[in-house]
Each structure stands twice: as C-alpha cells, then as structure tokens.
Design a protein around this motif. Structure first.
Motif, short mmCIF file in Angstrom:
data_model
loop_
_atom_site.label_atom_id
_atom_site.label_comp_id
_atom_site.label_asym_id
_atom_site.label_seq_id
_atom_site.Cartn_x
_atom_site.Cartn_y
_atom_site.Cartn_z
N THR A 51 0.85 -1.18 0.00
CA THR A 51 0.00 0.00 0.00
C THR A 51 0.89 1.24 0.00
O THR A 51 1.77 1.37 0.85
CB THR A 51 -0.88 0.01 1.28
N GLY A 52 0.69 2.11 -0.98
CA GLY A 52 1.49 3.34 -1.05
C GLY A 52 2.92 3.10 -1.51
O GLY A 52 3.79 3.93 -1.25
N CYS A 53 3.19 1.99 -2.20
CA CYS A 53 4.55 1.67 -2.68
C CYS A 53 5.26 2.93 -3.20
O CYS A 53 4.79 3.56 -4.15
CB CYS A 53 4.48 0.63 -3.80
N PRO A 54 6.41 3.29 -2.58
CA PRO A 54 7.07 4.53 -3.00
C PRO A 54 7.71 4.42 -4.38
O PRO A 54 8.15 5.42 -4.92
CB PRO A 54 8.17 4.72 -1.95
N LEU A 55 7.77 3.24 -4.96
CA LEU A 55 8.44 3.09 -6.25
C LEU A 55 7.53 3.31 -7.45
O LEU A 55 7.99 3.33 -8.58
CB LEU A 55 9.07 1.69 -6.37
N THR A 56 6.27 3.44 -7.19
CA THR A 56 5.37 3.67 -8.31
C THR A 56 4.91 5.13 -8.30
O THR A 56 4.79 5.74 -7.24
CB THR A 56 4.13 2.75 -8.23
N GLU A 57 4.71 5.65 -9.47
CA GLU A 57 4.32 7.06 -9.60
C GLU A 57 2.93 7.27 -9.00
O GLU A 57 2.71 8.16 -8.21
CB GLU A 57 4.33 7.41 -11.10
N ASN A 58 2.01 6.39 -9.37
CA ASN A 58 0.63 6.52 -8.88
C ASN A 58 0.23 5.26 -8.12
O ASN A 58 0.79 4.20 -8.35
CB ASN A 58 -0.34 6.68 -10.07
N ASP A 59 -0.76 5.44 -7.27
CA ASP A 59 -1.24 4.32 -6.48
C ASP A 59 -2.46 3.71 -7.13
O ASP A 59 -3.54 3.71 -6.56
CB ASP A 59 -1.61 4.84 -5.09
N LYS A 60 -2.28 3.15 -8.35
CA LYS A 60 -3.45 2.70 -9.11
C LYS A 60 -4.28 1.68 -8.35
O LYS A 60 -5.50 1.74 -8.34
CB LYS A 60 -2.98 2.06 -10.42
N ALA A 61 -3.59 0.73 -7.70
CA ALA A 61 -4.35 -0.33 -7.02
C ALA A 61 -5.17 0.25 -5.88
O ALA A 61 -6.35 -0.08 -5.72
CB ALA A 61 -3.40 -1.41 -6.51
N LEU A 62 -4.56 1.14 -5.10
CA LEU A 62 -5.30 1.75 -4.00
C LEU A 62 -6.43 2.63 -4.53
O LEU A 62 -7.55 2.61 -4.00
CB LEU A 62 -4.33 2.58 -3.13
N ASP A 63 -6.17 3.37 -5.61
CA ASP A 63 -7.22 4.21 -6.21
C ASP A 63 -8.41 3.35 -6.61
O ASP A 63 -9.57 3.72 -6.41
CB ASP A 63 -6.70 4.92 -7.47
N LYS A 98 -17.64 0.46 -0.81
CA LYS A 98 -17.44 -0.27 0.44
C LYS A 98 -16.01 -0.13 0.98
O LYS A 98 -15.76 -0.42 2.14
CB LYS A 98 -17.84 -1.74 0.30
N TRP A 99 -15.09 0.31 0.14
CA TRP A 99 -13.71 0.51 0.61
C TRP A 99 -13.30 1.99 0.65
O TRP A 99 -12.15 2.31 0.92
CB TRP A 99 -12.72 -0.23 -0.31
N SER A 100 -14.24 2.88 0.40
CA SER A 100 -13.86 4.30 0.29
C SER A 100 -13.30 4.85 1.60
O SER A 100 -12.57 5.84 1.59
CB SER A 100 -15.04 5.14 -0.21
N TYR A 101 -13.64 4.20 2.72
CA TYR A 101 -13.11 4.69 4.00
C TYR A 101 -11.60 4.51 4.12
O TYR A 101 -10.98 5.02 5.05
CB TYR A 101 -13.84 4.01 5.17
N LEU A 102 -10.99 3.78 3.16
CA LEU A 102 -9.54 3.61 3.17
C LEU A 102 -8.81 4.80 2.52
O LEU A 102 -7.58 4.82 2.46
CB LEU A 102 -9.14 2.32 2.44
N ALA A 103 -9.55 5.79 2.05
CA ALA A 103 -8.95 6.91 1.30
C ALA A 103 -7.78 7.59 2.03
O ALA A 103 -6.82 8.00 1.37
CB ALA A 103 -10.02 7.91 0.91
N PRO A 104 -7.81 7.73 3.35
CA PRO A 104 -6.65 8.39 4.00
C PRO A 104 -5.31 7.68 3.73
O PRO A 104 -4.25 8.30 3.86
CB PRO A 104 -7.01 8.33 5.50
N LEU A 105 -5.35 6.41 3.30
CA LEU A 105 -4.09 5.70 2.98
C LEU A 105 -3.36 6.37 1.82
O LEU A 105 -2.15 6.16 1.64
CB LEU A 105 -4.38 4.24 2.63
N LYS A 106 -4.07 7.16 1.03
CA LYS A 106 -3.42 7.88 -0.08
C LYS A 106 -2.31 8.80 0.45
O LYS A 106 -1.39 9.14 -0.29
CB LYS A 106 -4.46 8.74 -0.81
N ARG A 107 -2.42 9.19 1.72
CA ARG A 107 -1.42 10.13 2.26
C ARG A 107 -0.07 9.45 2.52
O ARG A 107 0.93 10.11 2.72
CB ARG A 107 -1.96 10.77 3.55
N LEU A 108 -0.06 8.11 2.53
CA LEU A 108 1.21 7.41 2.79
C LEU A 108 2.28 7.81 1.77
O LEU A 108 3.43 8.07 2.11
CB LEU A 108 1.00 5.89 2.73
N LYS A 109 1.90 7.83 0.53
CA LYS A 109 2.85 8.15 -0.55
C LYS A 109 3.45 9.54 -0.34
O LYS A 109 4.64 9.76 -0.54
CB LYS A 109 2.12 8.05 -1.88
#
Ligand code: SF4
Length: 404
Positions: free
Chosen positions: A258-270, A277-288
């Motif tokens: 999750t939030g792999c620093p080696l990829t430009e975008n977080d396609k899988a997380l997006d 049902k998974w939208s509550y995971l959105a704060p994980l976008k901040r990891l990158k």
C-alpha cells in the motif's frame, strides 16, 4: 477461457482451456521428479491463481500429489486490505483441506515501516535505494524455505506465480525483474534469487507453471471458475475485485505494498477506494506523500566530505544523503498513526474491517530505537542535515568552496 459456452462436456468432466492444459502439462513434466513442492504465495492475482489451480488439479486427480506440499504466504504487513482479507479466507480453505500454510513475515526490525522509522533508513526508490523487495519478501521467504528444507529429505520444487504472457515467451523476453506490467512485486525475484540463495542452493528448483497465461486467463480463473464448487469453491472473486473487477482487465493492474514509493501513482489503491465499500480507506493515499516528504534533504543527514569506509576504501559518492533525522521519523510515525486511527474509526462506524499499519509492538520498537538514538551502519548522527550549505567535495578529493 473467454467465450467458452459450457463448463462441462456431457458428463462431469471439467473443461479446461489451452492455458490450463499447458499448465497441467508443465506440472506433469516437472512435478514428479520432486518429492516436495512449495508454493510462493503473495496473495496477489497471479500467485493466487497458481495456488488455487494447483490444489484444484491435485484435488480432482489430474495431478499426482507430491509427498508434501507447503504454501508460503508472504505477509509484508503492507498488503492492500481487501487482498489481506482474501488471503485469510483462502488460508482457512487450505486449512480445511489439511494443506500446510506458513505465514512468512520479516523479523520485527526488518519490516518496511519499522526499518524506516526505527533506524531512519529512507523509503526505497527506484535508483540507489531499492532495499524493500529483498528485505521484506525475498529474504524472509528464503529463510522459511531453508527451515522447511531442513525438515525434509531431498529437493523441493518451488512453484511461483511468475507470469509473462504469450508474446513475451514468443519473443524470448522473459525478464525476471520485479513487478512491471501487471506483475506482482517480488515474483520475478523469487524465480531468480531463491534457487541461488545461501542455505538452499542446490536443493531447490523453481517452476512458473502460469508463465504463459495472459491476464484475461487469470481474471477468468479467479472470478468465474475457481469460485465454482467444481473447481474448488475458492474465495478468489474478492482478489479480482480488489484489482477493480472488470475494469482491471483493461488496466492489467499491479499490486504490491500500500502506497509503494516506487510507483508514480497508487493505481491499485485508487481502484480499491473507488468502490463505495472501501472508500473509508482513502486516508491511505497520504502514505505516498509521507514517503516523498521523508526523502527531502531537510529530513535527512548528509556526509560532509570524503568518506572512508571500514574497508579503507573511499566511498564513491561523497556527500551522499543518508538517514532520516529523529524529528522526521517522529513526524512520520505520528502521521501514519493518525491515518490508521482515522481509517479505523471510520471502519468501526461503518462496521467494516480495520487496518493494521503499525501495531503496538512495532510502535514500541520504533520509539525505543529513536530514544536510543539509533542510526544505520556508517552514520553516527553528527553529520549535517542535507539542506545545510557546505563546500562541494568531488570523488577525486578536490573541493569547490562554498561562496556565500
Ligand atoms: S511493492 Fe513497492 S514497497 Fe513493496 S516491496 Fe515491492 S517495490 Fe518495495
């Protein structure tokens, strides 16, 4: 597989497409010469398809079972939540079948977030500092395999989910690099590194029986066939959903941490958080963003001049940037814990599963090593921060003074 009108031909004979038939032939050719088989399973689409298909082929008598089968689940502690949940369900299904499954996790100090925050090693990048795949995936897998091999006599055939697709095979382009074009991070490394690893060299062979599968073969198996009772009744549909269901067929999704620093975008997380049902995971976008911030000069130390290594050699890269300051580590720890708290409070309110980015043991260890003023090897903490203006020192020892 696509386009097949029926699953059964007349009687109860199961129908397989060419891709599966080729997999079966490959297993029949190489399997019997090894008493013991292992399956390296990351919980991602390719290795999940491999695992469930092999077990199914054994269950239905199409494939002669080995003397022992061990599944090694690589738990990086960084998995996307829906994939981690699917993996748990599939592990339960394996337990019901009496299949031995070992959960393989890096030791506490080597885990991704602990390693970054307790001794200040910067998040990995694509250039000089790609420490993660080996450390959180390959090394623990090698150790688990070595331990298992010690318990067994003879050799082991390690089955991996490496998949390159038909065109790559035709063109001879079977690159074993980690995680490109829809591959799971680490899968090529298993194929390349494990057979040569110290402690198991000579006692392990690897086989990638899905090497020729196209991505649509994988989706069809995971979404349509494997969940059917005749094909094992596996809880694999959620694996496909985690990649975005039908949409994923187009994007040939890749997952990893999750939030792999080696990829430009977080396609899988997006993709995951686009599902209500998974939208509550959105704060994980901040990891990158946190990983990017940590790599900046003001959060790191820098060697001030020529560095003489323990070996007596002069380091090739004078004035290299190094570890994270204590304040940067404590800031990142606070941010990550607050993401975790935010997601989990939403999860509780919604009755949804919670995340576990940093557990109590890991947090205690991070705080302990920061309090003990721990630096990575070769650094003692009296180096300047990397944003401090200093004279430029070149590899030949010449100095360009700083003019202010
Ligand atoms: S997914 Fe990214 S962070 Fe995780 S091991 Fe692979 S390259 Fe490293």
């Amino acid at each position: 597989m696509r386009g097949q009108a029926t699953l059964f031909e007349g009687s109860n004979r199961l129908v397989y497409d060419d891709a599966i038939e080729l997999t079966l032939q490959s297993m029949q050719a190489y399997g019997p010469s090894h008493d013991h088989w292992g399956i390296a399973w990351s919980g991602g689409k390719d290795s999940t398809a491999t695992l469930t298909l092999i077990v199914h082929l054994i269950d239905t008598g199409r494939l002669q079972p080995p003397k022992s089968l061990t599944v090694f689940y690589a738990d990086t502690r960084q998995e996307l939540l829906p994939l981690a949940i699917s993996a748990e369900r599939i592990m339960q299904q394996m337990a019901e079948r009496g299949i031995r499954c070992e959960v393989v996790c890096a030791p506490l100090d080597k885990r991704f977030l602990v390693y970054i925050l307790d001794r200040g090693v910067p998040p990995p990048n694509n250039n000089t500092l790609r420490w993660c795949t080996r450390q959180i995936k390959v090394d623990p897998m090698t150790q688990a395999l070595a331990d298992r091999i010690d318990e067994l006599d003879g050799n082991i055939l390690m089955i991996t989910g490496v998949r390159q697709g038909e065109s790559a095979i035709r063109d001879g382009r079977i690159a074993m690099s980690c995680g490109k074009d829809g591959a799971e991070c680490g899968q090529g490394w298993y194929q390349q590194v494990l057979p040569e690893a110290k402690g198991i060299r000579g006692r392990i062979a690897t086989l990638a029986p899905l090497l020729h599968w196209r991505v649509c073969n994988v989706w069809d198996w995971l979404k349509i066939y494997a969940p059917l009772p005749e094909y094992g009744g596996w809880a694999t549909a959620t694996v496909a959903d985690a990649y975005g269901g039908d949409e994923a067929e187009e994007i040939n999704a890749r997952t990893g941490c999750t939030g792999c620093p080696l990829t430009e975008n977080d396609k899988a997380l997006d993709t995951v958080i686009a599902s209500p049902k998974w939208s509550y995971l959105a704060p994980l976008k901040r990891l990158k963003q946190i990983y990017r911030e940590l790599r900046k000069p003001h959060n790191r130390l820098r060697k001030a001049g020529i560095e003489v290594l323990k070996s007596g050699r002069v380091a090739a890269n004078p004035q290299r940037m190094g570890p994270l300051t204590f304040s940067a580590r404590l800031w990142a720890l606070g941010e990550i814990l607050s993401i975790q708290a935010e997601v989990n409070s939403a999860a509780r309110a919604l009755g949804r599963p919670e995340i576990d980015l940093i557990n109590a043991e890991e947090e205690a260890r991070i705080r302990e090593l920061i309090a003990a003023e721990t630096w990575p090897q070769g650094w003692d903490g009296d180096e300047p921060t990397a944003d401090t203006p200093i004279d430029t020192v070149y590899a030949d020892g010449s100095v360009q003074p700083l003019f202010i």
